[in-house]
Design an enzyme around this catalytic site. Sequence first.
Site, PDB file in Angstrom:
ATOM      1  N   GLU A  80      30.108 -25.822  35.774  1.00 35.60           N
ATOM      2  CA  GLU A  80      28.929 -24.938  35.791  1.00 35.60           C
ATOM      3  C   GLU A  80      27.806 -25.486  36.684  1.00 35.60           C
ATOM      4  OE1 GLU A  80      28.552 -24.700  31.325  1.00 35.60           O
ATOM      5  OE2 GLU A  80      28.641 -22.553  31.733  1.00 35.60           O
TER       6      GLU A  80
ATOM      7  N   LYS B 205      16.945 -27.331  28.141  1.00 30.67           N
ATOM      8  CA  LYS B 205      18.385 -27.583  27.914  1.00 30.67           C
ATOM      9  C   LYS B 205      19.085 -27.806  29.254  1.00 30.67           C
ATOM     10  CE  LYS B 205      22.216 -27.688  25.435  1.00 30.67           C
ATOM     11  NZ  LYS B 205      23.179 -26.635  25.237  1.00 30.67           N
TER      12      LYS B 205
ATOM     13  N   SER C 204      36.252 -16.261  23.924  1.00 34.47           N
ATOM     14  CA  SER C 204      36.462 -16.941  22.636  1.00 34.47           C
ATOM     15  C   SER C 204      37.177 -18.260  22.843  1.00 34.47           C
ATOM     16  CB  SER C 204      37.244 -16.026  21.688  1.00 34.47           C
ATOM     17  OG  SER C 204      36.519 -14.836  21.495  1.00 34.47           O
TER      18      SER C 204
HETATM   19  P1  NAD Z   1      35.312 -22.411  27.104  1.00 34.90           P
HETATM   20  O1  NAD Z   1      35.823 -22.602  28.495  1.00 34.90           O
HETATM   21  O2  NAD Z   1      35.956 -23.182  25.990  1.00 34.90           O
HETATM   22  O3  NAD Z   1      35.424 -20.866  26.721  1.00 34.90           O
HETATM   23  C1  NAD Z   1      35.210 -19.807  27.623  1.00 34.90           C
HETATM   24  C2  NAD Z   1      36.270 -18.741  27.347  1.00 34.90           C
HETATM   25  O4  NAD Z   1      35.951 -17.584  28.078  1.00 34.90           O
HETATM   26  C3  NAD Z   1      37.681 -19.177  27.754  1.00 34.90           C
HETATM   27  O5  NAD Z   1      38.537 -19.127  26.624  1.00 34.90           O
HETATM   28  C4  NAD Z   1      38.080 -18.166  28.827  1.00 34.90           C
HETATM   29  O6  NAD Z   1      39.461 -17.820  28.757  1.00 34.90           O
HETATM   30  C5  NAD Z   1      37.191 -16.980  28.477  1.00 34.90           C
HETATM   31  N1  NAD Z   1      36.924 -16.050  29.594  1.00 34.90           N
HETATM   32  C6  NAD Z   1      36.279 -16.317  30.746  1.00 34.90           C
HETATM   33  N2  NAD Z   1      36.215 -15.190  31.518  1.00 34.90           N
HETATM   34  C7  NAD Z   1      36.838 -14.199  30.838  1.00 34.90           C
HETATM   35  C8  NAD Z   1      37.098 -12.803  31.098  1.00 34.90           C
HETATM   36  N3  NAD Z   1      36.680 -12.197  32.225  1.00 34.90           N
HETATM   37  N4  NAD Z   1      37.772 -12.082  30.169  1.00 34.90           N
HETATM   38  C9  NAD Z   1      38.176 -12.658  29.016  1.00 34.90           C
HETATM   39  N5  NAD Z   1      37.964 -13.978  28.705  1.00 34.90           N
HETATM   40  C10 NAD Z   1      37.297 -14.743  29.604  1.00 34.90           C
HETATM   41  O7  NAD Z   1      33.742 -22.674  27.150  1.00 34.90           O
HETATM   42  P2  NAD Z   1      32.768 -23.176  25.970  1.00 34.90           P
HETATM   43  O8  NAD Z   1      32.834 -24.643  25.869  1.00 34.90           O
HETATM   44  O9  NAD Z   1      33.004 -22.367  24.751  1.00 34.90           O
HETATM   45  O10 NAD Z   1      31.354 -22.829  26.604  1.00 34.90           O
HETATM   46  C11 NAD Z   1      30.849 -21.509  26.721  1.00 34.90           C
HETATM   47  C12 NAD Z   1      29.386 -21.580  27.168  1.00 34.90           C
HETATM   48  O11 NAD Z   1      28.622 -22.235  26.144  1.00 34.90           O
HETATM   49  C13 NAD Z   1      29.160 -22.425  28.433  1.00 34.90           C
HETATM   50  O12 NAD Z   1      28.079 -21.929  29.159  1.00 34.90           O
HETATM   51  C14 NAD Z   1      28.805 -23.791  27.881  1.00 34.90           C
HETATM   52  O13 NAD Z   1      28.075 -24.595  28.791  1.00 34.90           O
HETATM   53  C15 NAD Z   1      27.974 -23.377  26.677  1.00 34.90           C
HETATM   54  N6  NAD Z   1      27.903 -24.383  25.621  1.00 34.90           N
HETATM   55  C16 NAD Z   1      29.024 -25.002  25.183  1.00 34.90           C
HETATM   56  C17 NAD Z   1      28.936 -25.940  24.167  1.00 34.90           C
HETATM   57  C18 NAD Z   1      30.168 -26.636  23.630  1.00 34.90           C
HETATM   58  O14 NAD Z   1      30.006 -27.564  22.855  1.00 34.90           O
HETATM   59  N7  NAD Z   1      31.378 -26.204  23.968  1.00 34.90           N
HETATM   60  C19 NAD Z   1      27.678 -26.251  23.606  1.00 34.90           C
HETATM   61  C20 NAD Z   1      26.538 -25.578  24.064  1.00 34.90           C
HETATM   62  C21 NAD Z   1      26.664 -24.638  25.079  1.00 34.90           C
END
Ligand code: NAD
Length: 292
Positions: free
Chosen positions: A268, A185, A8
């Site tokens: 990534e 993408k 989250s």
């Molecule tokens: P983020 O780093 O903000 O969030 C990931 C979360 O996962 C972190 O809060 C982390 O603490 C948690 N996490 C990781 N491993 C864990 C575990 N084992 N147990 C509990 N928590 C855990 O990343 P994001 O920006 O939300 O991106 C998530 C995915 O979505 C990525 O693949 C990203 O490329 C993709 N994405 C992001 C966006 C964007 O605008 N942020 C847009 C499209 C796609």
Amino acid sequence: MKIAIAGSGALGSSFGYMLKKGGHEVTLIDFWEEHIRTVQDEGLTVDFNGKTENIEIPMDKPENIDERFDAVFIFTKSMDLRGMLEAIEHIISKDTKVICLLNGLGHADTLSEYVPTENIIMGTTVWTAGLDAPGKAHLMGEGPVEIQEVDPEGKEATLEMVKVMKDSGLNAVYSSDVHFTTWRKACVNGTMNALSALLDANIEELFKSEQTKVISEEIIAEFALAAKLDGVELDEEEITNYVVDISKKLGAHYPSMHQDIANRRPTEIDFLNGIVTEMCESNGYSAPNCRL
Ligand code: NAD
């Protein structure tokens, strides 16, 4: 619907907010203590396209969650997917649908080691999210989210998830070829994210240079080669125009890979240009741009 958000951070807490506002029973899961404590004590604050709201929503670490869910959205970074699936095995029943919208390639294979294929729903999204501070996220754009089942048996459940997300304002659509959408993408992330991170430039600065388009075309040609090996045909010209078009909409934005480098976090890249390099090289082709 009883929904868990596994990971989250930026996108996860924003999707959790939208789904909760849509009337669902949502639990946020993460392992970042300060973020969890803030949400538990002060609620989750989300700025959605300029409008800020604070809501109460349950949040905890995976080991503290002792219930099963109808649906689990995975929102870790690519390199944390396996770790998360191992941490949440106890919240997944034989009927739980698992939705994966991560950027990057190869995630369906990883998921199928933990979840029956008829329960896996893959997708992509162009929503943009960020975490401004623990407990504070922003969500920008209008989507869409495109999803499709991995196994034909999962189609009905996928259509239900489209409705759940659509009714929650997430602008979801059913994809007739999510494998193609994922590759397309990946081309966006493998060009503009990688170049922004390497050259320390935002998207607007990057695309001011004619060379960016030239290098992007070369990277896209390597992605197209790997996609072909994976049974997906990419029209290189169409994809290049798509990337340039998206760059115009993003303006002075620093993509997540740039932010990861700036904050000395892993990126990534292995799940984008890295996989393309491996696929090309193990089949006797070279992919010098992706290798770089
Ligand atoms: P983020 O780093 O903000 O969030 C990931 C979360 O996962 C972190 O809060 C982390 O603490 C948690 N996490 C990781 N491993 C864990 C575990 N084992 N147990 C509990 N928590 C855990 O990343 P994001 O920006 O939300 O991106 C998530 C995915 O979505 C990525 O693949 C990203 O490329 C993709 N994405 C992001 C966006 C964007 O605008 N942020 C847009 C499209 C796609």
